[in-house]
Structure formats: C-alpha cells, structure tokens
Design a protein around this motif. Structure first.
Motif, PDB file in Angstrom:
ATOM      1  N   ALA A   1     -46.207  71.115-100.147  1.00 32.26           N
ATOM      2  CA  ALA A   1     -46.947  70.865-101.387  1.00 32.26           C
ATOM      3  C   ALA A   1     -46.117  71.197-102.621  1.00 32.26           C
ATOM      4  CB  ALA A   1     -48.246  71.675-101.397  1.00 32.26           C
ATOM      5  N   ASN A   2     -45.105  72.044-102.441  1.00 35.27           N
ATOM      6  CA  ASN A   2     -44.248  72.432-103.567  1.00 35.27           C
ATOM      7  C   ASN A   2     -42.965  71.612-103.640  1.00 35.27           C
ATOM      8  OD1 ASN A   2     -45.991  74.606-104.343  1.00 35.27           O
ATOM      9  ND2 ASN A   2     -45.172  75.819-102.634  1.00 35.27           N
ATOM     10  N   GLU A   3     -42.820  70.626-102.766  1.00 33.08           N
ATOM     11  CA  GLU A   3     -41.601  69.815-102.731  1.00 33.08           C
ATOM     12  C   GLU A   3     -41.823  68.473-103.402  1.00 33.08           C
ATOM     13  OE1 GLU A   3     -38.832  71.018-101.761  1.00 33.08           O
ATOM     14  OE2 GLU A   3     -39.472  72.808-100.675  1.00 33.08           O
ATOM     15  N   ASP A   4     -40.718  67.875-103.861  1.00 31.76           N
ATOM     16  CA  ASP A   4     -40.798  66.606-104.581  1.00 31.76           C
ATOM     17  C   ASP A   4     -40.484  65.420-103.678  1.00 31.76           C
ATOM     18  OD1 ASP A   4     -38.204  67.417-104.202  1.00 31.76           O
ATOM     19  OD2 ASP A   4     -37.476  66.713-106.151  1.00 31.76           O
ATOM     20  N   VAL A   5     -41.077  65.396-102.489  1.00 33.45           N
ATOM     21  CA  VAL A   5     -40.853  64.289-101.561  1.00 33.45           C
ATOM     22  C   VAL A   5     -42.196  63.786-101.050  1.00 33.45           C
ATOM     23  CG1 VAL A   5     -38.605  65.177-100.824  1.00 33.45           C
ATOM     24  CG2 VAL A   5     -40.648  65.777 -99.524  1.00 33.45           C
ATOM     25  N   ALA A   6     -42.216  62.528-100.631  1.00 34.12           N
ATOM     26  CA  ALA A   6     -43.421  61.955-100.037  1.00 34.12           C
ATOM     27  C   ALA A   6     -43.489  62.353 -98.560  1.00 34.12           C
ATOM     28  CB  ALA A   6     -43.399  60.436-100.174  1.00 34.12           C
ATOM     29  N   TRP A   7     -44.694  62.730 -98.110  1.00 37.91           N
ATOM     30  CA  TRP A   7     -44.840  63.137 -96.720  1.00 37.91           C
ATOM     31  C   TRP A   7     -46.256  62.895 -96.237  1.00 37.91           C
ATOM     32  CZ3 TRP A   7     -48.350  67.059 -95.632  1.00 37.91           C
ATOM     33  CH2 TRP A   7     -48.783  67.818 -96.742  1.00 37.91           C
ATOM     34  N   GLU A   8     -46.414  62.897 -94.935  1.00 41.89           N
ATOM     35  CA  GLU A   8     -47.734  62.818 -94.315  1.00 41.89           C
ATOM     36  C   GLU A   8     -47.711  63.609 -93.019  1.00 41.89           C
ATOM     37  OE1 GLU A   8     -48.751  59.119 -92.014  1.00 41.89           O
ATOM     38  OE2 GLU A   8     -46.987  58.344 -93.074  1.00 41.89           O
ATOM     39  N   TRP A   9     -48.892  63.936 -92.513  1.00 42.54           N
ATOM     40  CA  TRP A   9     -49.003  64.735 -91.285  1.00 42.54           C
ATOM     41  C   TRP A   9     -49.704  63.909 -90.212  1.00 42.54           C
ATOM     42  CZ3 TRP A   9     -47.061  69.736 -91.182  1.00 42.54           C
ATOM     43  CH2 TRP A   9     -47.213  70.409 -89.968  1.00 42.54           C
ATOM     44  N   ARG A  10     -49.128  63.907 -89.016  1.00 32.94           N
ATOM     45  CA  ARG A  10     -49.770  63.257 -87.875  1.00 32.94           C
ATOM     46  C   ARG A  10     -49.900  64.269 -86.736  1.00 32.94           C
ATOM     47  NH1 ARG A  10     -47.001  57.169 -87.586  1.00 32.94           N
ATOM     48  NH2 ARG A  10     -47.442  56.646 -89.780  1.00 32.94           N
TER      49      ARG A  10
END
Length: 272
Positions: A76-85
């Motif tokens: 949440a503190n990083e500047d990258v796009a992500w998702e969780w599976r």
C-alpha cells in the motif's frame, strides 16, 4: 516485463523476491500479481481419515491471512500496480496455470520447509521445465534488483540456453553490459549447437551489444566459475537454460543448473 507473477509464501526469501518484483515493476511500468496458494494436502502418518488435515487447516489459513495482511500493508506504500490472488492447491501448479498471461515468474530458491536442503527446490524445477515464461530465482540475501546492472549469460550453445537468452531480452535491453560466458573444459574440443558468436549476433539485431568471454574451467565446478565471473563483473543477474548435460528425466535438472540453484549467489533467470 509488464506482467509479473510473484510467488507469495512465508519462506525466508519472501522479502527479497518482493523487493525484486517491486524494482522490476518500477523499471518497466509493470504490474505485480501476488499469488498465494494454500494446499489441502497436509498429511500425517496413519491419518487415514484426514483428522490431522482438518486440525491443521485453520492454522494454515490463519498464517496465510496474517502474511497477506503484512504484505498488503507494505504494498500500500509502494508506487506500483498490484493485485492479490488467493488460490487453493499446490503452489507450483497454480503458478504454472497463472503464468499463461504473465511475462515472468519470481520465486525463491527453496519452498517452505525446504530451507537447508542440499538440492534445488522441486517447485523451481517444475516451473523451469514447464512454464512458458522465464523463471527468476531470487536468493534470500538480495537487497535490490538494478535492471541497468551488467548481466552474465551462461552459454553452452544448447537450445535451452538460446531460449533463456531470448526470454531475457526485455531485461537485457536495459542492462549496461551483457556478457556471454562460455566455460571451456580442459582438453575438450567444445561443440555448440549454437556458437556464442551467433548469440551475440542475435542480440545485436535487437540493439544489444554483448561481449563474448571464454573462461578456463580449472579445478572449480562450472557453477562456481560462473558465479565468480558474475561477481567479478558486478553482474546483477545470471541468465541460463534450465538444463545442463543431463536430459534423462525431466524431473531432474542438469548438473550445472542443479548446483547453481542449490546455493544461488545472485538472481538467476531460467528458461527452456
């Protein structure tokens, strides 16, 4: 490498490969898919009715949820796009399934419970042999991944080495220096399906200049020779095919690959 598939589990290399995934995503403007797999296959001797599995699953789920909270807080503190599976099943099988629409898989050298083993991870072996994308194996002491750092390609002229080189093109294109390293055996006339000069020509067509280096084998293992060559040149990654000389059984990695993955000293990108 725009679509990055990251294996999430509670082994000691998790922090290292998360950092590598973040560095790679920032450099490429990419997206990280965090894949967490939990298996029902918990066995105990004499547990014919699955009572041990039933007792263990709540704790396994609790630990998985705790790990997820920790990593999601960091992301949440990083500047990258992500998702969780989150998926049920064996991690290697779920990673293989999900890899079809990803550009790279990032894993540690050993799965949970395998730390301290002398051989490479069975999961890494399965992925390296069957995945349609390159597999980046990250040692636990890796602090960062500089995409502009020099890269060493371990070249034995095999089709597997050629495939690994081709799979690594997006990263090689950002590297400040690419070395194609051949380890010359003593008193042996080398035979190549693809000579290193052809590999250099192929890279040049993609705007990548590479230096071919021939390294005397000496008394050291080829794996140790490649690690030393990479360290001397400040390389941030080694690229190699997922087989060595042995192709007798697909479950067994070749000798050089096996030794390098048992105690990796730098991130290793595998392809075949």
């Amino acid at each position: 490498m725009k679509s990055i598939l990251l294996h999430v589990d509670g082994d000691r290399c998790m922090e290292a490969r998360l950092q590598v995934a973040l560095d790679l995503a920032r450099a490429s403007g990419g997206h990280i898919t965090c894949l967490q797999a939990v298996s029902y296959e918990v066995f105990a001797p004499g547990d014919f009715y699955g009572s041990a599995m039933a007792a263990a699953m709540p704790r396994i789920k609790e630990a998985a949820e705790e790990l997820r909270r920790e990593i999601e807080t960091d992301l949440a503190n990083e500047d990258v796009a992500w998702e969780w599976r989150f998926l049920y099943g064996m991690a290697e099988q779920r990673l293989l399934e999900q890899s079809a629409l990803h550009d790279i898989i990032i894993v540690g050298p050993h799965d949970v419970g395998e730390e301290g083993s002398r051989g490479p991870s069975s999961m890494v072996g399965q992925l390296a042999i069957h995945a349609p994308v390159p597999v980046l194996v990250v040692p636990g002491d890796t602090k960062k991944f500089e995409v502009t750092a020099p890269v060493l390609i371990g070249w034995n002229g095999s089709p597997e080495a050629a495939t690994a080189l081709r799979m690594a093109l997006p990263i090689l294109a950002k590297s400040s220096q690419v070395y194609i390293a051949c380890v010359a055996e003593k008193n042996e006339k080398s035979f190549y399906d693809f000579p290193p000069t052809e590999a250099a020509i192929y890279l040049s067509r993609h705007g990548i200049e590479a230096e071919v280096i021939s390294i005397p084998k000496g008394d050291a293992k080829i794996a140790d020779t490649l690690f030393s060559a990479a360290q001397m040149r400040d390389c941030g990654m080694i690229v190699m095919g997922a087989y060595g000389h042995s192709r007798l059984a697909e479950m067994l990695l070749g000798g050089v690959t096996r030794r390098m993955l048992s105690e990796p000293q730098t991130p290793i990108l595998l392809g075949r």
